[in-house]
Design an enzyme around this catalytic site. Sequence first.
Site, mmCIF file in Angstrom:
data_model
loop_
_atom_site.group_PDB
_atom_site.id
_atom_site.type_symbol
_atom_site.label_atom_id
_atom_site.label_comp_id
_atom_site.label_asym_id
_atom_site.label_seq_id
_atom_site.Cartn_x
_atom_site.Cartn_y
_atom_site.Cartn_z
ATOM 1 N N HIS A 291 -5.552 -10.210 -2.539
ATOM 2 C CA HIS A 291 -4.418 -9.270 -2.996
ATOM 3 C C HIS A 291 -5.214 -8.021 -3.208
ATOM 4 O O HIS A 291 -4.456 -7.250 -4.032
ATOM 5 C CB HIS A 291 -3.894 -9.892 -4.324
ATOM 6 C CG HIS A 291 -3.367 -11.422 -4.167
ATOM 7 N ND1 HIS A 291 -2.204 -11.360 -3.403
ATOM 8 C CD2 HIS A 291 -3.521 -12.361 -4.443
ATOM 9 C CE1 HIS A 291 -1.908 -12.693 -3.184
ATOM 10 N NE2 HIS A 291 -2.801 -13.235 -3.888
ATOM 11 N N ARG B 214 3.841 5.071 -8.871
ATOM 12 C CA ARG B 214 2.635 5.877 -8.828
ATOM 13 C C ARG B 214 2.203 6.356 -7.453
ATOM 14 O O ARG B 214 2.676 5.799 -6.388
ATOM 15 C CB ARG B 214 1.445 5.237 -9.199
ATOM 16 C CG ARG B 214 0.924 4.006 -8.568
ATOM 17 C CD ARG B 214 -0.246 3.152 -9.111
ATOM 18 N NE ARG B 214 -0.781 2.164 -8.176
ATOM 19 C CZ ARG B 214 -0.176 1.192 -7.895
ATOM 20 N NH1 ARG B 214 0.900 0.822 -8.826
ATOM 21 N NH2 ARG B 214 -0.458 0.191 -7.094
ATOM 22 N N LYS C 174 8.793 -7.831 -13.253
ATOM 23 C CA LYS C 174 9.511 -8.451 -12.008
ATOM 24 C C LYS C 174 11.002 -8.783 -12.226
ATOM 25 O O LYS C 174 12.006 -8.357 -11.245
ATOM 26 C CB LYS C 174 8.719 -9.593 -11.648
ATOM 27 C CG LYS C 174 7.339 -9.382 -10.820
ATOM 28 C CD LYS C 174 6.692 -10.663 -10.139
ATOM 29 C CE LYS C 174 5.551 -10.548 -9.339
ATOM 30 N NZ LYS C 174 5.176 -9.152 -9.491
HETATM 31 C C1 MV4 Z 1 5.694 -13.752 -1.582
HETATM 32 C C2 MV4 Z 1 4.972 -14.276 -0.347
HETATM 33 C C3 MV4 Z 1 5.816 -15.277 0.340
HETATM 34 N N1 MV4 Z 1 7.089 -15.650 -0.167
HETATM 35 N N2 MV4 Z 1 6.801 -14.157 -2.021
HETATM 36 C C4 MV4 Z 1 1.715 -11.800 -3.356
HETATM 37 C C5 MV4 Z 1 1.582 -10.947 -4.511
HETATM 38 C C6 MV4 Z 1 2.718 -10.126 -4.667
HETATM 39 N N3 MV4 Z 1 2.699 -8.943 -4.013
HETATM 40 C C7 MV4 Z 1 3.606 -10.901 -3.928
HETATM 41 N N4 MV4 Z 1 2.926 -11.759 -3.155
HETATM 42 C C8 MV4 Z 1 3.568 -12.575 -2.144
HETATM 43 N N5 MV4 Z 1 4.877 -13.028 -2.436
HETATM 44 C C9 MV4 Z 1 7.463 -15.063 -0.925
HETATM 45 N N6 MV4 Z 1 8.810 -15.295 -1.517
HETATM 46 C C10 MV4 Z 1 3.657 -13.957 -0.063
HETATM 47 C C11 MV4 Z 1 3.105 -13.181 -1.084
HETATM 48 C C12 MV4 Z 1 1.640 -12.800 -0.595
HETATM 49 C C13 MV4 Z 1 1.139 -11.471 -0.233
HETATM 50 C C14 MV4 Z 1 2.363 -10.334 -0.178
HETATM 51 C C15 MV4 Z 1 1.824 -9.033 0.095
HETATM 52 C C16 MV4 Z 1 0.397 -8.982 0.373
HETATM 53 C C17 MV4 Z 1 -0.458 -9.872 0.380
HETATM 54 C C18 MV4 Z 1 0.061 -11.214 0.019
HETATM 55 C C19 MV4 Z 1 -1.125 -12.081 -0.001
HETATM 56 C C20 MV4 Z 1 -0.497 -13.267 -0.333
HETATM 57 C C21 MV4 Z 1 0.607 -13.818 -0.639
#
Ligand code: MV4
Length: 665
Positions: A235, A292, A116
Amino acid sequence: MFDKILIANRGEIACRVIRSARKMGVKTVAVYSDADKNAMHVKMADEAWHLGPAPAKESYLKAELIIDIAKKSGAKAVHPGYGFLSENTAFAKACEENHIVFIGPPASAIDAMGSKSAAKDIMKKADVPLVPGYHGDHQEADYLKTQAYGIGYPVLIKATAGGGGKGMRIVESHDDFDEALSSCKREALSSFGSDEVLIEKYLTKPRHVEIQVFADSQSNAVHLFERDCSVQRRHQKVIEEAPAPGMTEELRNSMGQVAINAAKAIGYQGAGTVEFLLDEDGSFYFMEMNTRLQVEHPVTEMITGQDLVEWQLRVANGEPLPCSQDELLINGHAFEARVYAEDPDNDFLPSTGRLNHLATPSTHRHVRIDTGIEQNDEVSVHYDPMIAKLIVWDKDRASALARLRGALSEYQVVGLKTNLDFLFQLASHDGFNNADLDTNFIARFQDELFVEKPAINDQVISVAALYTMLKQQDYGNHHTADLADPYSPWDKVDGWRLNEDNFHRVTFVDNNSKLEYLTTVHFRDSAFLVEQENGEHLISGELSENQLRVNLEGERFTATVIEKDHLLSLFIKGHEFQLELKQEGLSADDTDANANLTAPMPGTIISVAVDAGDKVEAGQPILVMEAMKMEHTIKAPADGIVTELFYQTGDLVDEGAELVLFEAE
Ligand code: MV4
């Protein structure tokens, strides 16, 4: 173009790749584990090679064995699909070293996106917008706490080596920071082997919008617009769509260009997805890049008319991108719903079992089902429990959503639990219909989405009773046809009796609540009057295979009824109900000792196990009769003597007929 490729995957994506390869005249090599020896992808491929036992580590993750099979089979390239080895740098490198084309990005690009924080460093240099935060090497608690203060609460602490939401902590205030940091570091160390974290401004209502990018080996790169994947549960994406609702041309072009810059920054080739968080004010931030082809790529294919697997093969073969950016257009709207074998009544944990019955919506240009599973296949614990992807297209979002609801209501699975009802609830929800989307959608509408299954009602019981009687009549007609005089009214097994109201008592048990529903089914000319606790209903219909055309007091509809081991699965107007047909039979526990044992319903004696005068023990079978296609064993209610037998094998008996004279000791 390659004359032969190996697909290093299984299930729906393996079948998907095989379909495109076949369209291009490319031969295909499948690989399979013990659990997949009869799987669809094995049947579809031109040849299939065995990997080993079911566990992925002993089969689909065995990189060296897969490369060895590629060489032995003469495959010139390997398509990794998604999951398994698709983002494994070592595997990509090993393919290159063995002069086998890896149908995907260069190993260096996979590497670059693996961490990341490294990915964010690269993106920052490429002017890709990042969420305000800190993702550097300083990991001292005080330093990170100061960074959090500067960013402004709420902040999100994320494990740098984490993914899929694991190793994240939301921190609402400065006082909570220390504990949250320690907890996040502990989890990161134990889960990912590294306790490095990054800090970001927490976006409270973001959407997950991702851009499909494609780059070739001649430095061409395009984007194929966006997908909205905000509706996720733990997720795990549930429903995806393209294009994203509410996108403006300006925002689309801006995100698309940024995604192309991201791909170019790492010398990308092949299919890639750049994931963004889209905030409520229209600002967007890089989340991660997936190197991918994604599960949800079909929605992009449906709105652009492109075959992304064909693009992958052509680009891997050194050809230029099939389209320029100007040639790519959005047409209509598409949804993908992921049909999972999971039990909504058990916290959506994976459900396993055999697909005894599988009926899918009819497919055509606008309804597509990508699956690797067919009727009678086993869904096992070894792999992802996704049964299929249901993809629909229509001219606009509302029409596509209506088409999705229709297709979901036609989807029938018996033999394991699925999330189909949940998907239908989602697709029917006002919030979803109004595109009120964010990554917290399911949690926000939890109470409306996780509703109890519709209760068993008179209509369901009436349909079940109709089915049961028609099945018996059908059985009876077949049986009568075997008799000397098949037209004799005395041999008709339809409950008709001289000068009497003819009826059957049938009891159903709700498979979930275990509630019993007693019915008395009266024969009424060419219909049945089903007498229930709350009243009586006149019902008639025709049964053909498992399709039941019903006329219930004037309302006509078709139900599907699947019967297995006395369990009826009834699909009525898009809802599934399960009823057990209670076995009305005589056995030691439901007759008193010196009872004369009588027939529970009309039927045929199919075997007699004792002779008159025999001494028998409690529970010992005396005779077996067949009724309504079921066998009923008449057992000795206690130790004693069978003093007289009134019937012999082949005799027809009426309901209530005295079968045996028995004297208990
Ligand atoms: C975040 C966020 C809110 N603010 N970053 C979840 C796992 C990874 N894909 C990143 N994620 C998130 N990062 C910030 N700064 C909220 C999430 C998040 C989320 C993101 C995309 C799809 C589903 C999600 C479910 C919960 C939290």
